[in-house]
Design a protein around this motif. Structure first.
Motif, short mmCIF file in Angstrom:
data_model
loop_
_atom_site.label_atom_id
_atom_site.label_comp_id
_atom_site.label_asym_id
_atom_site.label_seq_id
_atom_site.Cartn_x
_atom_site.Cartn_y
_atom_site.Cartn_z
N CYS A 26 22.23 28.35 66.41
CA CYS A 26 21.74 29.69 66.06
C CYS A 26 20.37 29.52 65.42
CB CYS A 26 22.71 30.38 65.12
SG CYS A 26 22.12 31.96 64.48
N TRP A 53 29.62 32.06 60.98
CA TRP A 53 29.96 32.13 62.40
C TRP A 53 31.21 32.99 62.55
CZ3 TRP A 53 27.25 30.53 66.54
CH2 TRP A 53 26.23 29.58 66.34
N TRP A 54 31.19 33.80 63.60
CA TRP A 54 32.31 34.66 63.94
C TRP A 54 32.59 34.51 65.43
CZ3 TRP A 54 34.41 38.61 60.58
CH2 TRP A 54 33.84 38.63 59.31
N ARG A 68 36.90 41.05 65.91
CA ARG A 68 36.02 39.93 65.58
C ARG A 68 36.64 39.15 64.43
NH1 ARG A 68 29.63 41.03 65.98
NH2 ARG A 68 30.43 41.81 67.96
N TYR A 118 29.35 34.39 67.55
CA TYR A 118 28.18 35.03 66.94
C TYR A 118 27.83 34.35 65.63
CZ TYR A 118 29.61 38.97 69.92
OH TYR A 118 29.97 39.78 70.97
N CYS A 119 26.56 34.26 65.35
CA CYS A 119 26.16 33.91 63.99
C CYS A 119 25.70 35.19 63.29
CB CYS A 119 25.08 32.83 63.96
SG CYS A 119 23.48 33.29 64.60
N ARG A 120 25.82 35.16 62.00
CA ARG A 120 25.52 36.32 61.18
C ARG A 120 24.94 35.85 59.87
NH1 ARG A 120 30.06 39.68 57.86
NH2 ARG A 120 28.75 41.37 57.08
N ASN A 147 24.21 43.04 58.02
CA ASN A 147 24.50 43.56 59.34
C ASN A 147 23.62 42.91 60.40
OD1 ASN A 147 26.11 45.26 60.93
ND2 ASN A 147 24.53 46.84 61.00
N TRP A 180 23.30 40.29 63.11
CA TRP A 180 24.10 39.47 64.02
C TRP A 180 23.24 39.02 65.18
CZ3 TRP A 180 29.53 38.92 63.31
CH2 TRP A 180 30.10 39.76 62.36
#
Length: 114
Positions: free
Chosen positions: A22, A36-37, A45, A95-97, A102, A104
């Motif tokens: 990422c 990470w999700w 999620r 996904y990285c966040r 908010n 992503w």
């Protein structure tokens, strides 16, 4: 503006390994924890794990603990998710966040199948 771009997904056989990356931009990367999700089709999620701003304190969900490793390189504004001993149930969009935000990435698909 804040941008998070994941890469490294793909198709892998059960028991195999994959490393996701990422790349972050638009903010001071080294002061933020990162997470990470993942999201499987038809599922909510799910949090996979996170890492502190200096990389010293990774934490993982029980479903991936011992198989996945999160690391980061603050000199490159990068966070990584190394995935070993992959199982079909790890199939998801990853996904990285930026932690507690908010922001992503667009996600990268991981498919574990023979």
């Amino acid at each position: 503006q804040v941008q998070l771009v994941e890469s490294g997904g793909g198709l892998v056989q059960p028991g195999g390994s994959l490393t996701l990356s990422c790349e972050a931009s638009g903010f001071t990367f080294n002061i933020y924890p990162m997470t990470w999700w993942r999201q499987a089709p038809g599922m909510q999620r799910e949090w996979v794990g996170d890492i502190s701003s200096d990389g010293s304190m990774p934490d993982y969900s029980d479903s991936v603990k011992g198989r996945f490793t999160i690391s980061r390189d603050n000199s490159k504004n990068m966070v990584y998710l190394q995935m070993n001993s992959l199982k079909p149930e790890d199939t998801a969009m990853y996904y990285c966040r930026r932690s507690n935000s908010n922001y992503w990435g667009q996600g990268t698909q991981v498919t574990v199948a023979s």
